[in-house]
Design a protein around this motif. Structure first.
Motif, PDB file in Angstrom:
ATOM      1  N   ALA A  51      -2.139 -67.115 -57.326  1.00 28.77           N
ATOM      2  CA  ALA A  51      -3.100 -66.004 -57.391  1.00 28.77           C
ATOM      3  C   ALA A  51      -2.439 -64.637 -57.227  1.00 28.77           C
ATOM      4  N   ILE A  52      -1.214 -64.599 -56.762  1.00 30.13           N
ATOM      5  CA  ILE A  52      -0.588 -63.309 -56.432  1.00 30.13           C
ATOM      6  C   ILE A  52      -0.408 -62.397 -57.642  1.00 30.13           C
ATOM      7  N   PRO A  53       0.057 -62.860 -58.799  1.00 27.53           N
ATOM      8  CA  PRO A  53       0.159 -61.932 -59.939  1.00 27.53           C
ATOM      9  C   PRO A  53      -1.185 -61.287 -60.296  1.00 27.53           C
ATOM     10  N   LEU A  54      -2.238 -62.061 -60.262  1.00 23.75           N
ATOM     11  CA  LEU A  54      -3.561 -61.519 -60.551  1.00 23.75           C
ATOM     12  C   LEU A  54      -4.000 -60.528 -59.477  1.00 23.75           C
ATOM     13  N   LEU A  55      -3.764 -60.859 -58.228  1.00 29.19           N
ATOM     14  CA  LEU A  55      -4.098 -59.946 -57.129  1.00 29.19           C
ATOM     15  C   LEU A  55      -3.327 -58.640 -57.242  1.00 29.19           C
ATOM     16  N   ARG A  56      -2.038 -58.727 -57.545  1.00 34.28           N
ATOM     17  CA  ARG A  56      -1.226 -57.513 -57.711  1.00 34.28           C
ATOM     18  C   ARG A  56      -1.822 -56.618 -58.799  1.00 34.28           C
ATOM     19  N   HIS A  57      -2.160 -57.233 -59.914  1.00 36.30           N
ATOM     20  CA  HIS A  57      -2.732 -56.474 -61.035  1.00 36.30           C
ATOM     21  C   HIS A  57      -4.068 -55.843 -60.634  1.00 36.30           C
ATOM     22  N   PHE A  58      -4.935 -56.646 -60.062  1.00 32.10           N
ATOM     23  CA  PHE A  58      -6.270 -56.196 -59.669  1.00 32.10           C
ATOM     24  C   PHE A  58      -6.187 -55.052 -58.657  1.00 32.10           C
ATOM     25  N   ILE A  59      -5.375 -55.221 -57.629  1.00 33.32           N
ATOM     26  CA  ILE A  59      -5.261 -54.190 -56.594  1.00 33.32           C
ATOM     27  C   ILE A  59      -4.573 -52.942 -57.156  1.00 33.32           C
ATOM     28  N   GLY A  60      -3.567 -53.125 -57.995  1.00 33.22           N
ATOM     29  CA  GLY A  60      -2.916 -51.983 -58.635  1.00 33.22           C
ATOM     30  C   GLY A  60      -3.877 -51.168 -59.478  1.00 33.22           C
ATOM     31  N   GLU A  61      -4.736 -51.855 -60.215  1.00 33.08           N
ATOM     32  CA  GLU A  61      -5.759 -51.164 -61.019  1.00 33.08           C
ATOM     33  C   GLU A  61      -6.722 -50.390 -60.121  1.00 33.08           C
ATOM     34  N   MET A  62      -7.071 -50.964 -58.981  1.00 36.14           N
ATOM     35  CA  MET A  62      -7.978 -50.277 -58.056  1.00 36.14           C
ATOM     36  C   MET A  62      -7.319 -49.020 -57.489  1.00 36.14           C
ATOM     37  N   VAL A  63      -6.047 -49.125 -57.117  1.00 40.22           N
ATOM     38  CA  VAL A  63      -5.338 -47.959 -56.580  1.00 40.22           C
ATOM     39  C   VAL A  63      -5.258 -46.870 -57.643  1.00 40.22           C
ATOM     40  N   ASP A  64      -4.913 -47.256 -58.872  1.00 33.95           N
ATOM     41  CA  ASP A  64      -4.844 -46.271 -59.969  1.00 33.95           C
ATOM     42  C   ASP A  64      -6.201 -45.591 -60.178  1.00 33.95           C
ATOM     43  N   ALA A  65      -7.264 -46.365 -60.130  1.00 36.33           N
ATOM     44  CA  ALA A  65      -8.605 -45.801 -60.317  1.00 36.33           C
ATOM     45  C   ALA A  65      -8.945 -44.825 -59.186  1.00 36.33           C
ATOM     46  N   LEU A  66      -8.567 -45.176 -57.953  1.00 37.70           N
ATOM     47  CA  LEU A  66      -8.843 -44.287 -56.822  1.00 37.70           C
ATOM     48  C   LEU A  66      -8.035 -43.001 -56.900  1.00 37.70           C
TER      49      LEU A  66
END
Length: 180
Positions: A51-66
């Protein structure tokens, strides 16, 4: 007198043999328990690692959006999952030896810290500034990256331990290999 000596020597031989047999038997049982625990933990950690690659992507997208001008992220509430194999086997970590037990504990604590932080964020992010929210998400990324880096080696070490033979892991018994 010689009958008494023979009986005493036989008794001491049986006593020593029983002691050694009991000691080796218990050591072998602990070794097999350790192998089973190592295999189960390796499987559970491998499952988490997928699950880590997906989590990294998901959290990275959230940080970029913020950090973007719009700066809006909505996160649904999240209940932290557990690790049933680790939770059930924590009292038996000693059968893995000190080094493996230490690494297992470290990696699982990183996973637990991520879960707790992410669960807290899912419940409180609406009351946080974008900067606080982004920093907390970056902390989550650091936790899962650390768990992934140390966990990758740990999985290999646990798999190796689970596959090793009894005699390989017991150098103090090496003299027995020379007899056979």
């Amino acid at each position: 007198m010689s009958d008494t000596n023979a009986a005493l020597i036989a008794f001491l031989g049986v006593l020593a043999g029983g002691y050694v047999n009991n000691f080796l038997g218990e050591d072998f049982r602990r070794f097999r328990d350790g192998q089973a625990l190592a295999g189960a933990l390796a499987g559970e950690l491998n499952s988490h690692a997928t699950a880590i690659p997906l989590l990294r992507h998901f959290i990275g997208e959230m940080v970029d959006a913020l950090r973007s001008p719009e700066g809006k992220v909505t996160l649904g509430e999240f209940d932290a999952p557990n690790s049933p194999v680790f939770d059930a086997g924590v009292a038996k970590l000693g059968v893995l030896g000190p080094a493996l037990a230490q690494e297992v504990t470290f990696v699982y604590e990183q996973i637990r810290a991520f879960r707790i932080t992410f669960e807290r964020l899912s419940r409180q992010h609406k009351s946080m500034s974008n900067d606080q929210f982004a920093h907390s998400l970056e902390f989550c990324l650091m936790l899962i990256n650390t768990a992934y880096e140390r966990g990758t080696k740990l999985i290999a070490d646990l798999q190796s331990y689970a596959k090793d033979g009894y005699w390989i892991t017991r150098p103090w018994l090496s003299w027995l290999r020379t007899i056979g």
